[in-house]
Write a protein that holds these residues in place. Structure first.
Motif, PDB file in Angstrom:
ATOM      1  N   GLN A   1      35.912 -36.231 -13.209  1.00  0.00           N
ATOM      2  CA  GLN A   1      35.539 -37.356 -12.345  1.00  0.00           C
ATOM      3  C   GLN A   1      35.568 -36.948 -10.882  1.00  0.00           C
TER       4      GLN A   1
ATOM      5  N   LYS B   1      38.513 -47.583 -17.570  1.00  0.00           N
ATOM      6  CA  LYS B   1      38.386 -48.661 -16.585  1.00  0.00           C
ATOM      7  C   LYS B   1      39.628 -48.743 -15.707  1.00  0.00           C
TER       8      LYS B   1
ATOM      9  N   THR C   1      34.535 -43.628 -13.468  1.00  0.00           N
ATOM     10  CA  THR C   1      33.209 -44.246 -13.354  1.00  0.00           C
ATOM     11  C   THR C   1      32.092 -43.366 -13.906  1.00  0.00           C
TER      12      THR C   1
END
Length: 234
Positions: A41, A66, A71
């Motif tokens: 990420q 989440k 994301t």
């Protein structure tokens, strides 16, 4: 060109002697698989992540993603009966949005201390040579077990000629799909891409590895990972 990550998180962790699969064990209130996802990420070259997940844990994984701000997670797919099948399931999902020239970075979900340098070097080597397999030199003497008696050996293998493979494994999407198609057509079931490469007569190109880029498979591994995380956070 985009760079997509395939994470394998389908193992049950039998060697960990824990009811919770190894990739979901918490370290400092965060599951191991989340540390792995965070490594990709936060890497600027990564565009998306697909996880091949143990059956029944997909909703939990999505909730963790989440909670911890992952994301770049594009999809979660069911794991297969073998590592090769789990990877193929993720690659099949990638067909929905990956192009043949995009890069695919395959990584063990429980190899959670992978560094930005390892990821960057693997992508660079694959771009220039066609594939990349993270490796480290073998520093121990390797003894080959005798066939009749697994507790003895009469042969050692010169360690100077050996490399220990890790992940990530990096390929162009079209190339890794072709390799898996070759395996399925020829009835080849192998644990990892390095075996598929050599069995199909192709070369392995070494990229940067590190001793800290280890798989968390035993209680001892978990304790080493906890120590590394504590050092990093201090």
């Amino acid at each position: 060109m985009s760079n997509y990550v395939v994470l394998t998180a389908g193992g049950i962790g039998s060697r960990m002697a824990n009811e919770i699969p190894k990739q979901f064990i918490n370290v400092n209130d965060k599951p191991v698989i989340v540390y792995t996802m965070e490594a990709f990420q936060s890497h600027p070259s990564i565009d998306g992540i697909v996880v091949s997940c143990l059956s029944g844990w997909d909703l939990i994984l999505r909730a963790y993603a989440k909670e911890f701000g992952i994301t770049k997670l594009k999809a979660i797919v069911p794991g297969g009966e073998t590592g090769q099948q789990s990877i193929f399931n993720a690659l099949t999902k990638l067909k929905e949005f990956a192009l043949d020239d995009d890069m695919v970075i395959i990584h063990d979900g429980n190899r959670a201390y992978v560094s930005p340098d390892i990821i960057s070097n693997a992508i660079s080597v694959a771009e220039s040579k066609g594939n990349a397999i993270a490796c480290i030199p073998c520093v121990e003497v390797i003894a080959k077990r005798d066939a009749p008696d697994a507790q003895t050996a009469h042969v050692t293998i010169p360690r100077d000629s050996l490399e220990r493979t890790q992940t990530p494994h990096v390929f162009k999407f079209g190339d890794i799909m072709e390799l898996h198609s070759w395996a399925r057509e020829n009835g080849v079931e192998a644990a990892a891409a390095p075996e598929l490469l050599t069995l199909s007569g192709r070369a392995i190109n070494f990229s940067l590895g590190d001793e800290t880029n280890f798989k968390i498979t035993t209680p001892g591994d978990l304790e080493m990972f906890k120590a590394l995380i504590s050092m990093r956070e201090r």
